[in-house]
Design an enzyme around this catalytic site. Structure first.
Site, PDB file in Angstrom:
ATOM      1  CG  ASP B 177      62.487   4.862  48.618  1.00 55.80           C
ATOM      2  OD1 ASP B 177      61.257   6.149  48.218  1.00 55.80           O
ATOM      3  OD2 ASP B 177      61.724   4.634  50.291  1.00 55.80           O
ATOM      4  CG  ASN B 185      60.094  14.052  56.817  1.00 54.96           C
ATOM      5  OD1 ASN B 185      60.968  15.449  57.417  1.00 54.96           O
ATOM      6  ND2 ASN B 185      60.035  14.040  55.500  1.00 54.96           N
ATOM      7  CG  HIS B 190      59.718  18.598  56.623  1.00 54.07           C
ATOM      8  ND1 HIS B 190      59.212  17.438  55.988  1.00 54.07           N
ATOM      9  CD2 HIS B 190      58.147  19.105  57.335  1.00 54.07           C
ATOM     10  CE1 HIS B 190      57.985  17.962  55.987  1.00 54.07           C
ATOM     11  NE2 HIS B 190      57.322  18.300  57.127  1.00 54.07           N
ATOM     12  CG  ASP B 194      65.458  18.667  54.125  1.00 54.98           C
ATOM     13  OD1 ASP B 194      64.554  18.575  53.624  1.00 54.98           O
ATOM     14  OD2 ASP B 194      65.196  20.275  54.151  1.00 54.98           O
ATOM     15  CD  GLU B 220      60.076   9.570  49.972  1.00 56.43           C
ATOM     16  OE1 GLU B 220      60.199  10.596  49.427  1.00 56.43           O
ATOM     17  OE2 GLU B 220      59.299   8.523  50.788  1.00 56.43           O
TER      18      GLU B 220
END
Lengths: 161, 317
Positions: B177, B185, B190, B194, B220
């Site tokens: 994770d 974020n 975002h 990404d 994630e």
């Protein structure tokens, strides 16, 4: 038994086929009418040994290829005839069918209808398991194959002119 | 384009070879059906084939039937050549899987035209295969990271469990994770989020061995399947993977992952995948609690623990 010179003289290369460009469509018609009228009076001469026009058309006029194929056939056909003879000696009908079929293929490619017809007859004898006349057929075939080679040699020379 | 010519008659074979070479084809020759089959079922097989009907060994229709039984192979456009001209022969040839049929000796122009038709059909077939493969990829891969998607990575994990039980082998699952991903974020947007996921995906993929699988398990979260990886090497390999991500520096962001790992061997036959993932998740939770950017290996499954406990009891008396 015919001498080689006589066999060569007997070999037939269809006359009009050698220089097709020399004949106009009208000329061809006249020739055809002429041939039919002859056929009515004379016995059927049978198919030509080599159909030169058809063969040169198939080879796209490639004389080198004609010479090469003639040489390949000259080297290979005794083996194929040997297989046919062996099949007849052993009364091996499927073997006769297979060997005759292969030789028929080569003769078709070389536009040699007379020998091709005999090979086809032998193939049918094999397919129908009827070998009674196979030996006579083989003799006919051997005679015609000598003429075929002679006709091909003539064509090789003619096509080079 | 490569084309196979199979004919037992040497004159017909050479004639066809020359005609096709003149038409620009790269000609491969076979003297009988068996040789034709070897070529057609081999590597880099030609996509066009001209087969004589009657050949010793395996005949043309026999070759067609055998080639068509290998459905997984690229399609070969087959034309049968024969002096046979009967309608029933034509039907038999096409039923055996031939695409076209020509009577020998064939006309050069007709042959070339028919082969061009074959090439057109092969191009259409290639387009269909490409479209199918693209759809297959889209159905099994995550569009952002290009890793296996959740469904596909779970399917691989199930396959691996079956293999482990069948072959008495072992493998490990690593549930990873991204650390502080929500904060990344929120603070950087975002797009940066990404990019972080893509970078992690790239590092994970680059640090596993061929045959291992890496998938995007959730937002994630990533799932890594390490084949033939048992307890003795899990710690070392898990640490290598964690460190490869921790070495990333993306736009001054320090990126790291926490990971929970579980190994699976034949003793896990009573476990199901959900239970194993749950163990890995619990280990991941511990890694987060213990400060993140670390690997925690789950306790062995209960039966093994019980056996180990019984073994130590017997040793201790």
């Amino acid at each position: 038994m015919l001498g080689a010179r006589q066999q060569q003289a007997n070999a037939v290369v269809t006359r009009d086929a050698l220089k097709p460009e020399a004949s106009s469509p009208l000329d061809m018609d006249i020739l055809l009418v002429d041939d039919d009228s002859v056929n009515r009076k004379l016995p059927d001469p049978g198919p030509p040994t080599v159909n030169a026009y058809e063969l040169m058309d198939r080879l796209c006029g490639d004389r080198q290829l004609l010479i090469e194929l003639t040489e390949i056939f000259r080297r290979d056909y005794p083996r194929q005839v040997g297989l046919i003879r062996q099949a007849i000696d052993q009364s091996n009908a499927p073997g006769l069918e297979q060997a005759s079929h292969a030789l028929k293929g080569a003769l078709s490619s070389l536009s040699a209808p007379a020998a091709r017809e005999i090979a086809a007859r032998l193939e049918d004898m094999g397919a129908n398991c009827n070998l009674l006349e196979a030996r006579a057929g083989l003799r006919d075939l051997e005679t015609e194959l000598v003429k075929t080679i002679a006709a091909l040699d003539t064509l090789c020379r003619e096509a080079g002119r | 384009m490569k084309i196979l010519v199979a004919d037992d008659d040497v004159v017909s074979r050479r004639l066809m070879e020359r005609l096709l070479q003149r038409a620009g084809y790269d000609v491969i020759l076979a003297e009988d059906g068996r040789e034709a089959l070897e070529i057609m079922l081999g590597n880099n097989a030609p996509r066009l084939a001209l087969l004589d009907w009657m050949m010793p060994g395996v005949d043309g229709p026999g070759v067609c039937l055998e080639v068509r039984s290998h459905r997984e192979r690229p399609y070969i456009y087959i034309t049968l050549l024969s002096s046979k001209g009967a309608k029933e022969d034509l039907v038999a040839g096409l039923e055996a899987g031939a695409d076209d049929y020509l009577t020998k000796p064939c006309d050069a122009e007709e042959l070339k035209a028919r082969l061009r038709t074959g090439e057109r059909i092969l191009r259409l077939e290639d387009k269909l295969v490409d479209a199918r493969e693209e759809m297959r990829f889209r159905a099994t891969h995550d569009p952002l990271t290009l890793l296996w998607n959740r469904g596909a990575i779970l399917a691989h994990a199930k396959d691996e469990m079956c293999r482990t039980l069948r072959e008495r082998s072992q493998f490990s699952l690593l549930l990873c994770d991204a650390d502080h991903f929500k904060r990344i974020n929120d603070l950087h947007g975002h797009l940066v989020g990404d990019a972080v996921l893509q970078e992690i995906a790239s590092k994970l993929s680059g640090s596993v061995r061929p045959g291992d699988f890496v998938g995007r398990y959730g937002g994630e979260e990533f799932l890594v399947i390490l084949k033939d990886c048992g307890p003795e090497s899990l710690l070392r390999r898990g640490e290598q993977i964690r460190q490869s991500v921790a070495s990333v520096n993306l736009e001054d962001l320090s990126i790291s992952i926490s990971a929970g790992a579980v190994y699976v061997d034949e003793d896990a036959r009573e476990e199901n995948l959900e239970a194993l993932l749950s163990q890995a998740d619990a280990a991941l939770y511990r890694a987060k609690l213990e400060g993140r950017n670390r690997l925690v290996i789950a306790e062995p499954h209960p039966r093994k623990t019980r056996e180990m406990s019984e073994a130590s009891d017997s040793i201790l008396g």
